[in-house]
Design an enzyme around this catalytic site. Structure first.
Site: not given
Ligand code: UDX
Length: 448
Positions: A275
């Site tokens: 996303c």
């Molecule tokens: C995301 C959105 O959170 C969600 O609301 C939307 O519908 C789809 O995209 P998702 O891609 O499943 O969801 O993962 P998410 O848990 O949000 O993590 C995305 C990325 O950010 C991951 O690579 C994660 O490791 C990274 N991340 C997340 C960080 O590096 N630091 C953080 O504090 C949080």
């Protein structure tokens, strides 16, 4: 007139469509899932989840057994329901804009079905689409192929979803809000009523908006979260230059300010997943087409891209040169508990390592098959963490898997040729890794 709201169809059984279908059915709402992929349809009909997501499999099995959920590749079955959700993919094109062909086809095919039906049918756009798509493309295709008018015989809403991989079922059952974008009250009322049935007394706040505003909410939400990550990664990079500083402490402290909030402040190798990058690119492209350059979001993306280079630079600094060195990459998935490597930072890091002549061996408990599909034999693969570490000159932690977190300093020392460790996920305590060559994102050098 009483409007029936107890049966739904969902076109597109990918991640969003599948989780939405299973949760609707789990609440006693008769649900028909529609997808062109026959194999997928067959699998679902047998009660088998076509994708890895905690809680999905048992929920699906139960719903299929109780005949609350059926799957088909025949879109005409949508006519047996009151409401159809469009949850097809909107992949990125080369210029960052989204490819609307799946949503156009779905709207056209559904319109053809609705040409033959009597009574009111509500169409809900769940796919992530740029502002104006529901009221523009979707409405146009529906009206053309059905010969009916949106707003009278056909209802239309934009209703984005905010599910996270790994917690999608929980998120669908406990959302913090529901956003309904519609230009007519009847459509919005029918969808609100459906969600009232779904959530009962636990109905979350329902935000009623124009379709365009609802569409923008989804992009704004993901752009904010991605920017929050690039923000903390920027602070982490500053912290890393500063003796005596750990970005974790800074994140904890600023997170206690309710205006900032503690979530999404984990510094790391940069965000991945299906996303954030896609949505940021689509939002930037949409904005540019309308004559505004959103420099903030460009910086969010650039910061994210460069974070992978920083990880490799950290390894290079430890080793002097990466050429001919064996580097163990621990973790490939874009986050833990998934086999998904879409836009994963691990792939960016591997590509950089390869450019610098390193010999990469990677381990991940789930994501190796998907990685092989993407980069094939570019690197070697190991069956477990210990085998990956064997004889390695450097280890880079790229995914925060629980069992990787439990690895002890002595295991790195025992298996590796030299215990150089780049902790891109900050999973270890720098104090206990003290006597190894350990560096972590956001951890400044020890004070002399
Ligand atoms: C995301 C959105 O959170 C969600 O609301 C939307 O519908 C789809 O995209 P998702 O891609 O499943 O969801 O993962 P998410 O848990 O949000 O993590 C995305 C990325 O950010 C991951 O690579 C994660 O490791 C990274 N991340 C997340 C960080 O590096 N630091 C953080 O504090 C949080």
């Amino acid at each position: 007139m009483k409007i029936r709201v107890d049966s739904v169809s969902i076109v597109g059984l990918g991640y969003v469509g599948m989780c939405t279908a299973a949760t609707f059915a789990s609440r006693g709402i008769r649900t028909i899932g529609i997808d062109i992929d026959e194999k997928r349809v067959e699998q679902i009909r047998k009660g088998e989840a076509p994708l890895h997501e905690p809680q999905l499999d048992p929920m699906l099995k139960k719903a299929v057994k109780e005949k609350l959920l059926d799957a088909t590749n025949d879109i005409s079955k949508a006519a047996d329901t009151d409401t159809t959700f469009l949850a097809v993919g909107t992949p990125s094109q080369n210029d960052g804009s989204i490819d609307l062909s799946y949503i156009e086809n779905a709207a056209k095919d559904l319109g053809n079905v609705l040409r033959e039906t009597r009574g009111y049918h509500l169409v809900v756009v769940k796919s992530t689409v740029v502002p104006g798509t529901t009221n523009g493309t979707v409405k146009r295709f529906l009206e053309q192929s059905s010969g009916k008018t949106v707003g009278s015989e056909i209802g239309l809403c934009a209703n984005p979803e905010f599910l996270k991989e790994g917690t999608a079922i929980h998120d669908a059952l406990h959302p913090d809000k529901i956003v309904i974008g519609s230009d007519d009250k009847k459509s919005a009322n029918q969808l609100t009523r459906l969600y009232r049935k779904f959530y009962g007394s636990k109905l979350p706040p329902v935000i009623l908006a124009s379709p365009e505003a609802a569409e923008l909410v989804k992009y704004a939400s993901n752009a904010f979260l991605a920017t929050k990550i690039s923000f903390i990664n920027t602070i982490a990079n500053i912290a890393q230059q500063t003796p005596g500083v750990d970005v974790g402490t800074v994140a904890r402290a600023i997170g206690l300010d309710p205006r900032i909030g503690e979530l999404f402040l984990k510094a790391g190798p940069g965000y991945g997943g299906s996303c954030f990058h896609k949505d940021l690119q689509a939002l930037i492209n949409y904005s540019e087409k309308n004559g505004y350059n959103p420099v903030l979001f460009r910086a969010t993306e650039e910061t994210n891209e460069k974070q992978a280079t920083r990880v490799v630079d950290m390894a290079e600094k430890l080793l002097g040169s990466l050429s001919g060195k064996k580097v163990a990459v621990l973790g490939l998935a874009f986050k833990k508990d998934t086999d998904d490597i879409r836009e994963a930072a691990s792939i960016r890091v591997i590509n950089e390592l390869e450019k610098k002549g390193a010999q990469v061996v990677a381990y991940d408990p789930m994501a190796i098959p998907n990685t092989k599909k993407q980069i094939a034999d570019l690197i070697d693969y190991a069956e477990d963490a210990h085998s990956a570490l064997k004889g390695a000159d450097c280890a880079i932690i790229m995914t925060e898997w629980d069992h990787l977190r439990k690895l002890k300093a002595k295991e790195f020392r025992a298996y590796m040729k030299t215990p150089n460790i780049v902790d891109a996920r900050r999973v270890y305590d720098p104090d206990t890794f003290n006597d190894l060559n350990y560096v972590a994102i956001g951890v400044g050098p020890r004070r002399a």
